[in-house]
Scaffold this motif. Structure first.
Motif, PDB file in Angstrom:
ATOM      1  N   GLU A  95       6.748  15.332  60.324  1.00  0.00           N
ATOM      2  CA  GLU A  95       6.340  13.966  60.006  1.00  0.00           C
ATOM      3  C   GLU A  95       5.794  13.291  61.263  1.00  0.00           C
ATOM      4  OE1 GLU A  95       8.697  10.921  57.467  1.00  0.00           O
ATOM      5  OE2 GLU A  95       9.235  10.450  59.556  1.00  0.00           O
ATOM      6  N   LEU A 114       3.639   7.067  62.677  1.00  0.00           N
ATOM      7  CA  LEU A 114       2.652   6.091  63.118  1.00  0.00           C
ATOM      8  C   LEU A 114       3.296   4.737  63.360  1.00  0.00           C
ATOM      9  CD1 LEU A 114       0.853   8.390  61.897  1.00  0.00           C
ATOM     10  CD2 LEU A 114      -0.702   6.601  61.142  1.00  0.00           C
ATOM     11  N   LEU A 155      -6.955  11.457  62.432  1.00  0.00           N
ATOM     12  CA  LEU A 155      -5.572  11.662  61.980  1.00  0.00           C
ATOM     13  C   LEU A 155      -5.515  12.826  60.998  1.00  0.00           C
ATOM     14  CD1 LEU A 155      -2.597  11.006  61.371  1.00  0.00           C
ATOM     15  CD2 LEU A 155      -3.393   9.220  59.804  1.00  0.00           C
ATOM     16  N   ILE A 186      -3.499  16.375  61.233  1.00  0.00           N
ATOM     17  CA  ILE A 186      -2.575  16.835  60.197  1.00  0.00           C
ATOM     18  C   ILE A 186      -2.917  18.264  59.780  1.00  0.00           C
ATOM     19  CG2 ILE A 186      -1.918  16.522  57.766  1.00  0.00           C
ATOM     20  CD1 ILE A 186      -2.101  13.503  58.232  1.00  0.00           C
ATOM     21  N   ILE A 193       3.177  11.532  57.073  1.00  0.00           N
ATOM     22  CA  ILE A 193       3.036  10.435  58.022  1.00  0.00           C
ATOM     23  C   ILE A 193       4.022   9.341  57.660  1.00  0.00           C
ATOM     24  CG2 ILE A 193       0.625  10.899  58.593  1.00  0.00           C
ATOM     25  CD1 ILE A 193      -0.183   8.678  56.617  1.00  0.00           C
ATOM     26  N   PRO A 220      -2.156  13.726  54.102  1.00  0.00           N
ATOM     27  CA  PRO A 220      -0.783  14.205  54.277  1.00  0.00           C
ATOM     28  C   PRO A 220      -0.198  14.745  52.981  1.00  0.00           C
ATOM     29  CG  PRO A 220      -0.795  11.825  54.100  1.00  0.00           C
ATOM     30  CD  PRO A 220      -2.244  12.256  54.108  1.00  0.00           C
TER      31      PRO A 220
END
Length: 522
Positions: A260, A263, A310, A314, A327, A351
């Protein structure tokens, strides 16, 4: 003989106190730091003493059962009693204020019978609970007894599968798990008790927090979501860069089921903070930082700065580790949810799960201005996220794990109805291992030995006793979710949706969830 004793007593109780008061009077009069002490010697000290013990006096004597913040005394007992006694039965009636606005679970005209519920009770759990022998005003006697209880697990066909297209999907048989709590924010005994208790309950998980994976997280054999924060603790090189080699090492550990990327967190929409005193040599080694120096994580990752970068990151982690990647976010406005869902649709990436934390979430250390006003509370933000994902046709690609003061089964059911797939709990688990809500987490002086790395204070937390309370709390929560589902006419709590939740405002008007505005929900 009598005169000698009398003289001694006069000296002890009159002369010595009088001398001490005189000395304090002179000291207070002459000091130049505190105006109150200078103007009102001795009386000023009484004022400071009263101010110092004020929080304890309010918590235990003066606050109403529902007035305390961040959790009331009633909330506290909703965790302690199930953990200690494996029960949450009340008498006479609810203490909820039914005049206030709030969410309610829509009961069915024809409820489900226990034998109609879709639940797996095949794996029994060995635990222990306390039994009260006598409970007088000045004396309380109780003993522990070992018992076998049902686990209240989801059957395999109803299991929540995170990352079904990953090389190793994460299959979850419990709707309730432990939210992110780092070793360092919590001490080794607390983390060990949580790991062992969660493992004994079966089917659940624990999140390492951004402090990295420790031996204490692994101690009990629980399934683990390994969190990676902006400080990259446990995944960083000496120079502070991200290490895919360290990621591979963690992914190879059988207990690690997912990663995980943190953020943001509800109580601190920024990087983490740990005071220097908590950063022992062992913790520094796990995090690859210098011991006994305050840690402030960067406000965000250097590896990405927008949704495209991002999502690329991932993909790299998922490909390298073979595990689901999620996330952790805090929603600040409808625009945030829209942007995330829209890009998931546009890119075809994203994600495997989203952990959404409400602004009311807890933390070991943060700043008041962030905790009070930055980020929306969970009821508002969850609806925004769920609706945006549905609107853009990507809701089925991602699981939502929700957190933010969800410590009882009825509150969890409401959150499931508002769109979550799973529930994360942090402070509920802290209370189950002994937290008394002293709110000293950031000082390393937790009196219960939970949120501290001080060896002397940690010594008060007995792992082999507290682990059973963790197990009992989880099982009580799971059993409660099935009980509430049955009352709503559902054979499984996995089937909660917006149709089963209604909202009553201050005027007694009732609204379906889909007809609510964000203003009403908040």
């Amino acid at each position: 003989m009598f005169s000698t004793i009398l003289l001694i007593l006069i000296t002890i109780f009159i002369i010595i106190p009088a001398i001490l008061l005189l000395v304090l009077y002179i000291i207070d009069r002459r000091q130049k730091q505190h105006a109150i002490l200078r103007n009102f010697p001795i009386l000023g000290r009484i004022r400071y003493i009263t101010e110092k013990i004020g929080p304890e006096l309010r918590q235990y004597l003066f606050d109403d059962d529902h007035d305390g913040k961040p959790f009331s005394r009633e909330d506290f007992l909703h965790v302690v009693l199930p953990g200690k006694y494996l029960g949450n039965v009340i008498g006479y009636g609810s203490k909820r204020n039914f005049e206030e606005a709030g969410f309610y679970i829509r009961n069915a005209m024809f409820t489900k019978q226990v034998d109609e519920m879709r639940v797996d009770q095949s794996q029994t759990v060995e635990t222990q609970k306390y039994v009260i022998d006598s409970d007088g005003l000045f004396q309380r006697k109780e003993h522990t007894e070992k018992i076998t209880v049902q686990p209240w697990l989801l059957p395999e066909e109803d299991a929540i599968v995170i990352g079904p297209n990953c090389r190793e999907p994460f299959v979850v048989r419990s709707l309730v798990g432990q939210s992110a709590m780092s070793y360092g924010a919590l001490g080794k005994n607390a983390i060990s008790a949580l790991s062992k208790g969660i493992s004994m309950a079966k089917g659940s998980w624990m999140n390492t927090g951004e402090g990295g994976l420790s031996d204490y997280h692994l101690a009990g054999g629980a399934d683990i979501i390994a969190q990676i924060g902006s400080g990259l603790f446990g995944y960083r090189t000496k120079d502070g860069e991200f290490s895919f080699e360290l990621l591979k090492e963690k992914a190879a550990i059988p207990q690690v089921k997912a990663f995980e990327l943190k953020l943001a967190q509800g109580a601190k929409t920024r990087g983490g903070h740990v005071e220097a005193e908590k950063v022992t040599e062992e913790i520094a080694k796990i995090r690859n930082v210098e011991p006994y120096k305050t840690i402030n994580s960067p406000n965000r990752f250097h590896q990405f700065n927008d949704l495209p970068s991002l999502f690329d990151f991932i993909d790299q982690i998922r490909e390298t580790g073979g595990l689901p990647v999620g996330i952790k976010i805090v929603i600040g406005s409808p625009d945030d949810a829209e942007a995330l869902a829209s890009y998931m649709k546009e890119s075809g990436k994203g994600p495997d799960f989203i952990t959404i934390d409400g602004g009311e979430g807890g933390t070991g250390a943060t700043f008041q201005d962030l905790a009070d006003s930055v980020g929306l509370p969970i009821h508002s933000s969850l609806v925004l996220l769920h609706d945006a994902l549905v609107k853009h046709g990507v809701r089925d690609r991602v699981k939502i794990i929700a957190s933010g003061k969800i410590i009882t089964a009825d509150r969890a059911a409401v959150i499931l109805g508002l769109g979550a797939d799973l529930i994360n709990i942090a402070r509920g688990f802290m209370i189950s291992v002994g937290c008394i809500m002293a709110q000293r987490c950031h000082t390393n002086e937790c009196p219960a030995g939970v949120a501290t790395t001080n060896p002397k204070l940690q010594n008060g937390l007995i792992v082999e006793e507290k682990k059973y309370r963790v197990t009992n709390y989880i099982i009580t929560m799971r059993k409660g979710l099935f009980r509430v589902a049955a009352a709503a006419g559902l054979d499984s709590p996995t089937k909660f949706n917006s149709e089963h939740i209604v909202y009553k405002d201050d005027y007694g008007r009732v609204f379906k969830v889909e007809n609510l505005t964000t203003k009403q929900i908040g």
